[in-house]
Design an enzyme around this catalytic site. Structure first.
Site, short mmCIF file in Angstrom:
data_model
loop_
_atom_site.label_atom_id
_atom_site.label_comp_id
_atom_site.label_asym_id
_atom_site.label_seq_id
_atom_site.Cartn_x
_atom_site.Cartn_y
_atom_site.Cartn_z
N ASP A 18 -41.58 48.71 -4.83
CA ASP A 18 -41.33 49.93 -4.06
C ASP A 18 -40.60 49.55 -2.77
O ASP A 18 -41.12 48.76 -1.98
CB ASP A 18 -42.68 50.58 -3.75
CG ASP A 18 -42.53 52.01 -3.32
OD1 ASP A 18 -43.48 52.79 -3.54
OD2 ASP A 18 -41.49 52.37 -2.75
N MET A 19 -39.46 50.09 -2.56
CA MET A 19 -38.72 49.78 -1.34
C MET A 19 -39.42 50.42 -0.14
O MET A 19 -39.93 51.53 -0.24
CB MET A 19 -37.28 50.30 -1.43
CG MET A 19 -36.50 49.82 -2.65
SD MET A 19 -36.55 48.04 -2.87
CE MET A 19 -35.62 47.52 -1.45
N TYR A 23 -34.44 54.85 2.67
CA TYR A 23 -33.26 55.43 3.31
C TYR A 23 -33.07 54.86 4.72
O TYR A 23 -31.94 54.64 5.17
CB TYR A 23 -33.37 56.95 3.39
CG TYR A 23 -33.28 57.67 2.06
CD1 TYR A 23 -33.28 56.98 0.86
CD2 TYR A 23 -33.18 59.06 2.01
CE1 TYR A 23 -33.21 57.65 -0.35
CE2 TYR A 23 -33.10 59.73 0.81
CZ TYR A 23 -33.12 59.03 -0.37
OH TYR A 23 -33.03 59.70 -1.56
N ARG A 60 -43.40 55.25 12.57
CA ARG A 60 -44.71 55.68 12.06
C ARG A 60 -45.82 55.29 13.02
O ARG A 60 -46.81 56.00 13.17
CB ARG A 60 -44.98 55.06 10.69
CG ARG A 60 -44.09 55.61 9.61
CD ARG A 60 -44.50 55.11 8.23
NE ARG A 60 -43.35 55.24 7.32
CZ ARG A 60 -43.44 55.10 6.01
NH1 ARG A 60 -44.60 54.83 5.43
NH2 ARG A 60 -42.36 55.23 5.27
N ASP A 120 -35.77 54.43 -5.48
CA ASP A 120 -36.23 53.25 -4.73
C ASP A 120 -37.44 52.55 -5.35
O ASP A 120 -38.17 51.86 -4.66
CB ASP A 120 -36.55 53.65 -3.29
CG ASP A 120 -37.80 54.51 -3.21
OD1 ASP A 120 -38.18 55.10 -4.23
OD2 ASP A 120 -38.41 54.58 -2.13
N GLU A 121 -37.68 52.76 -6.62
CA GLU A 121 -38.83 52.13 -7.27
C GLU A 121 -38.44 51.57 -8.62
O GLU A 121 -37.63 52.16 -9.33
CB GLU A 121 -39.91 53.18 -7.56
CG GLU A 121 -40.69 53.67 -6.41
CD GLU A 121 -41.58 54.79 -6.92
OE1 GLU A 121 -42.78 54.55 -7.08
OE2 GLU A 121 -41.06 55.87 -7.20
#
Length: 751
Positions: A18-19, A23, A60, A120-121
């Site tokens: 998983d990236m 984006y 985040r 992206d996975e």
DNA sequence: CTTGGCAATGTAT
DNA sequence: TATACATTG
């Protein structure tokens, strides 16, 4: 609804990659000054700062969350860098992210079967690689273990306050470890290496889960982010799942999960264990029931699908509130934009992957402000897909109007009574690989059906064809790799025994054999007639039965009989086809006829076309030669090199820095590489086999530079492609494609 | 702003 | 096959 699949083995080694905030990473690579800064990617900056669609980890920390508005994000994190999604044709354009995803896939697909699960996975089946590694190198003799491997999180290990890396090292090298654990350890080593490879070659970090099936791997990949990997040991599954909120499991995040909570009072996966399979089946159906029963026990038989390319392409846009479209003109304007984007992507897919889409679907959302009826849904409509932006647009408009009539009732006009269109999208699906080998035209007249109607998934088995197609801007490395990875046979052969994964109440043997046999039941074969090309089947059902001789038709005949049928058909739908004009007059139908070696009076009444054919050819040439110019190799400089220069990236030295075995890690990469960088990779060169020049040359006597674009658009794509091949005979003959797998990485921005 | 926007996958009928 | 719906990122 989820569907239960038999688990073929409990010793597979599956990874989910998983990236991390993908984006954002793409934008940070593009603008390296953003690295290390709190950043988010936003779309539609116009209203309240736009909506966040990706948030970097620095942001985040400050409490910025997805689904905030840009303005809100600024409030909690004033220094945040907001990057806009590229806009093309008045709408968001995700091309750069898609291409970046392809880069990642091209790295990850080098080991084991690889499935592109989203932009992206990726899922990987590393079973074979892990087994091979284990056979070759006993883990207990491992001298140096890469940092990145040691940084793995292994679920179920007792840390006891000690250094996690030491414990992990011990776990990795335990002589008496469970065989499955050893395989997982190999998986962890392989995945760590792959992740570093991804970082070196793309500059993107990712996280990964390594487990015995997809469900658990996916669960694990999200447990330690960013840039970390976690391993789900066999023994840890119970511990992992029992307290897990049911909504965290894939497939249970939506209505089914809610239903479980309200119907059964189930809040954690552990709560599900008390329900018998029978009970769950009674409540939710056989498939979903056993899927749930299995899922609660960490059993999941989903295979990693060897698929590197997406199965559909779509382009859509919403028009909320006051922006809702009120006139047909407005709808057509936007449809035009959407169709142009779609056509571009279809064309690219055709050229680079030799795939052909067969159906076009239009989705729309409509609203009505006043009426009570406003909850009615705008029906989606589909029809066979004809290539060419103009055709796609025409068909889309027709589909839209068909849907609109159904939605409003045929008397009302758009705009009446506060109606408006709030969303439009066009999608191309049923994409199949164009079969390889002989000329597509020959194929057409010799049972092309069997390919088109194949129930085979689109992406498997097509051999690289010696078409002389432009190598640049392609993802053909993916395509070629795909051939290697698509091991359908092998995956059937390899299912060993032990099937119930836990010491929880298990199924009896009967169930297992039932499952397995069910799973491997051969696909029901259609009688040959039924297998003929399905587009246009309805319109020509009766005729199909009539004649069937083959081999007499020729391309000349084809053009004479069919070339310009479409021009008229657009205005004049045949009587028997009431409301769906696009579905009947399209090229596949025409071809089907040609194949059957008979004339179709309805179409052939407009004889001529030979003239028209000649008259309009110039358009084709201009249309073809312009794009192909783009693909022309520049003397002395590969596209890659040019782009590297453009981007002023030089990276080689940094790569060397991180290359030493045993010490490299993702952390180190960032320590030594903060800043702009990129890699000039030497990928394996892929030579294009010989030139096509001889093939097309004028067994017929018209000039290729006199072909009508609209006529050509009407043709099935493979024929179109073939024509294009003829139109650029010796261009790029014997050129060598260099750096193919990262070529698209450096494609110039389209804004 | 009709509830975030765009995209893709999968199942059921 | 066409369509609707669910789910996900």
């Amino acid at each position: 609804m989820p569907v239960a699949r038999p688990e073929t083995s409990d010793s597979r080694i599956i990874a989910h990659v998983d990236m991390d905030c993908f984006y954002v990473q793409v934008e940070q690579r593009k603008q390296p000054h953003l690295r290390g800064q709190p950043t988010a990617v936003v779309q539609y900056n116009s209203w309240k700062g736009g909506g966040l669609i990706a948030v970097g980890y620095e942001a985040r920390k400050d409490g910025v969350k997805r689904s905030m508005r840009g303005d809100e994000a600024k409030k909690v994190c004033p220094q945040i860098q907001l990057v806009q999604v590229p806009v093309a044709r008045g709408k968001a354009d995700l091309t750069i992210y898609r291409n970046a995803g392809s880069e990642v896939v091209s790295v990850l697909s080098r080991k084991g079967r690889c499935e592109r699960a989203s932009i992206d996975e990726v899922y990987l089946d590393l079973t074979d690689a892990a087994e091979a590694m284990l056979k070759e190198t006993p883990l207990e003799s491992l001298e140096t273990i890469d940092e990145e491997v040691l940084k793995s999180h292994v679920l179920g290990l007792d840390l006891n306050g000690k250094d996690e890396k030491d414990i992990v090292r011990e776990w990795l090298t335990r002589r008496d470890a469970d065989h499955r654990d050893k395989l997982l350890a190999c998986g962890a080593i392989i995945v760590a290496e792959l992740r570093l490879q991804v970082l070196r070659e793309t500059e993107f970090t990712c996280s990964a889960g390594i487990a015995h099936n997809k469900m658990l791997a996916k669960l694990a990949s999200g447990m330690n982010k960013p840039a970390q990997q976690t391993v789900v040991t066999y023994a840890s599954v119970k511990w992992l799942l029992e307290p897990l909120p049911i909504k965290k499991m894939k497939q249970l995040g939506g209505k089914l999960g809610t239903t479980l909570q309200t119907d059964l009072g189930v809040n954690t996966v552990g709560d599900l264990l008390q329900f018998s399979e029978q009970k769950l089946q009674d409540l939710y159906g056989a498939n979903t029931g056993t899927w749930l029963w299995n899922a609660a026990r960490g059993i999941n038989g989903d295979e990693v699908e060897g698929r590197l390319l997406s199965k559909s392409h779509g382009s859509g846009k919403t028009f909320p509130g006051v922006r809702a479209l009120k006139t047909i003109d407005a709808v057509e304007k936007w449809l035009k934009e959407l169709c142009e984007e779609l056509n571009e992507r279809l064309q690219l897919d055709l050229e680079t992957n030799k795939r052909i889409a067969h159906t076009l679907t239009l989705h729309a959302h409509a609203y009505k402000s006043t009426d009570t009826d406003s909850h009615k849904k705008f029906p989606s409509k589909s029809c066979p897909l004809r290539y060419g932006a103009g055709k796609i647009l025409q068909d889309s408009v027709n589909l839209f109007q068909a849907g609109l009539r159904e939605y409003l009732g045929s008397y009302m006009n758009l705009g009446d009574g506060g109606w408006g269109i709030t969303g439009l999208s066009v999608t191309a699906s049923k994409i199949v690989a164009r079969p390889s080998g002989t000329s597509s035209i020959t194929r057409y007249f010799h049972g092309r059906d069997r390919f088109s109607a194949s129930s085979e998934p689109s992406d498997v088995k097509f051999a690289p064809e010696d078409d002389n197609l432009s190598p640049s801007r392609t993802e053909s490395h993916l395509a070629s790799h795909q051939t290697e990875c698509s091991g359908e046979e092998t995956q059937i052969i390899r299912h060993t025994s032990s099937f119930d994964q836990f010491d929880t109440p298990c199924k009896d043997e009967a169930t297992e054999s039932c499952w397995l046999s069910k799973h491997h039941e051969p696909q029901p074969r259609l009688p040959e007639e039924e297998m003929s090309i399905s587009d246009g089947k309805q319109s020509f059902e009766h005729e199909r039965k009539a004649t069937k001789e083959k081999g007499t038709s020729s391309i000349l005949k084809f053009f004479q009989t069919n070339a310009c049928s479409s021009e008229q058909s657009d205005e004049k739908p045949a009587p028997e086809d009431d409301h769906m004009s696009p579905s009947r007059t399209e090229s596949h139908s025409a071809f089907h006829q040609a194949e059957c070696g008979r004339e179709h009076t309805q179409i052939t009444h407009d004889t001529s076309n030979f003239d028209q054919f000649e008259a309009t050819c110039k358009d084709v040439v201009t249309e073809c030669s312009l794009p192909s110019k783009l693909h022309e190799p520049q003397p002395g400089l590969s596209e890659k090199e040019r782009n590297i220069n453009d981007e002023k990236r030089s990276y080689e030295h940094k790569r060397k820095a991180t290359k030493e075995k045993g010490t490299s890690s993702i952390l180190r990469f960032f320590q030594t590489n903060s800043g702009s960088s990129s890699e000039a990779l030497d990928m394996e060169s892929e030579s294009l086999t010989g030139s096509q020049s001889k093939r097309g040359t004028n067994s017929w006597r018209y000039n290729v530079d006199e072909i009508d674009q609209t006529v050509v658009e009407e043709l099935p794509p493979e024929i179109q492609e073939e024509l294009r091949t003829w139109l650029r005979p010796q261009k790029q003959a014997n050129t060598v494609k260099r750096g193919s797998s990262i070529a698209h990485y450096f494609t110039p921005n389209k804004n």
